[in-house]
Design an enzyme around this catalytic site. Structure first.
Site, short mmCIF file in Angstrom:
data_model
loop_
_atom_site.label_atom_id
_atom_site.label_comp_id
_atom_site.label_asym_id
_atom_site.label_seq_id
_atom_site.Cartn_x
_atom_site.Cartn_y
_atom_site.Cartn_z
N GLU A 71 -3.86 1.60 -7.46
CA GLU A 71 -4.15 2.88 -6.49
C GLU A 71 -3.28 3.96 -6.95
O GLU A 71 -2.12 4.13 -6.36
CB GLU A 71 -4.19 2.26 -4.99
CG GLU A 71 -4.95 1.37 -4.63
CD GLU A 71 -5.43 1.58 -3.18
OE1 GLU A 71 -6.50 1.58 -2.67
OE2 GLU A 71 -4.40 1.50 -2.27
N HIS A 88 0.87 -1.07 0.03
CA HIS A 88 0.08 -0.04 -0.19
C HIS A 88 0.85 1.17 -0.08
O HIS A 88 1.89 1.31 0.58
CB HIS A 88 -0.92 0.01 1.18
CG HIS A 88 -1.86 1.09 1.31
ND1 HIS A 88 -1.78 2.06 1.38
CD2 HIS A 88 -3.23 0.80 0.74
CE1 HIS A 88 -2.79 3.04 1.35
NE2 HIS A 88 -3.92 2.35 1.00
P1 PGA Z 1 -9.46 5.95 0.22
O1 PGA Z 1 -8.26 4.87 0.47
O2 PGA Z 1 -10.70 5.20 -0.35
O3 PGA Z 1 -9.77 6.86 1.45
O4 PGA Z 1 -8.81 6.85 -0.87
C1 PGA Z 1 -8.02 3.91 -0.42
C2 PGA Z 1 -6.79 3.27 0.28
O5 PGA Z 1 -6.02 3.84 0.76
O6 PGA Z 1 -6.76 2.08 0.05
#
Ligand code: PGA
Length: 260
Positions: A169, A97
């Protein structure tokens, strides 16, 4: 999202909820989210809540994921939790992450070791990748995606690659909650195609097409349907909106509706 593949809706609770609060919140979700064969709901509470929640969940309804762990199986590593200690509680593990990469300086080598440790312990790695705002601005999005995949999957064999989930992401879209910063469907479509292209090249076309690729970054119940309708996106990794029962349950309903 193609209708034959499973959809994954993952709640990343980050550093929120005490074990007692997590338990109460689970009860709220339990009453509202019915088990589904097509939509897998995965909850990722903080480490301290994994053991109690693992005793409370109906595993047909929810699975649990670790947000983090150390890649060695045992040893003198004060303060760390190994994946072998977690494996009775969780089925999945979030790895790489951006908050771990950029706040805690996790290296590509750490991430590759964690992917290997999760597989060795029969957990499904959810490998997160995504470019920073600067990489995007400099036209390096594809290079960042390819290098994170090549490094993160360094230890993964042809036999194991089909066990993974990849979450795209983009760092600039996480926790932004600003429409101006929301990822556009075209950006996500391009990224999922890059992921599939890399995996096809290294591991073969079949797995490149079938590996689940999720999107994450400020998803809420208003944007979820749009993201899930992108061909090649198999689910969502949700932070902020997963902490609000109405919003999270609405997202799960949208995913189920798109599968029926
Ligand atoms: P968010 O976080 O939906 O608050 O942007 C997503 C993540 O960090 O996996």
């Amino acid at each position: 999202m193609t209708s034959t593949r499973k959809t994954y809706i993952i709640a990343n609770w980050k550093m929120n909820f005490t074990p007692g609060e997590a338990s109460l919140y689970l009860h709220r979700l339990e009453g509202r989210i019915k088990p589904s064969r097509n939509v897998q709901v995965i909850l990722a509470p903080s480490t301290v809540s994994l053991q109690p929640l693992s005793l409370q969940i109906n595993r047909r309804q929810f699975k649990l994921a670790a947000q983090n762990f150390y890649w060695r199986d045992y040893g003198a590593f004060t303060g760390e939790t190994s994946v072998s200690q977690l494996r009775g509680f969780v089925d999945y593990a979030i790895i790489g992450h951006s908050e771990r990469r950029y706040i805690f300086n996790e290296s590509e080598e750490d991430i590759a070791n964690k992917v290997a440790a999760a597989l060795r312990n029969n957990l499904i790695p959810i490998l997160c990748i995504g470019e920073t705002a600067m990489e995007r601005r400099d036209g390096e999005t594809a290079a960042a995606i390819y290098s994170q995949l090549a490094n993160g999957l360094h230890e993964v064999s042809k036999e194991d690659i089909s066990k993974l989930i990849i979450a795209y992401e983009p760092v600039w879209a996480i926790s932004s909650n600003k429409n101006a910063h929301a990822a556009k469907p075209a950006d996500i479509d391009e990224a999922q195609a890059l992921v599939r292209k890399h995996i096809s090249k290294v591991y073969g076309k079949g797995v490149g097409e079938s590996i689940p690729v999720l999107y994450g970054g400020s998803v809420d119940h208003l944007s979820a349907g749009g993201y899930l309708s992108i061909e090649g996106i198999d689910g969502l990794l949700i932070g902020g909106a997963s902490l609000i029962a109405d919003s999270f349950c609405a997202i799960v309903e949208i995913a189920k509706g798109m599968k029926s």
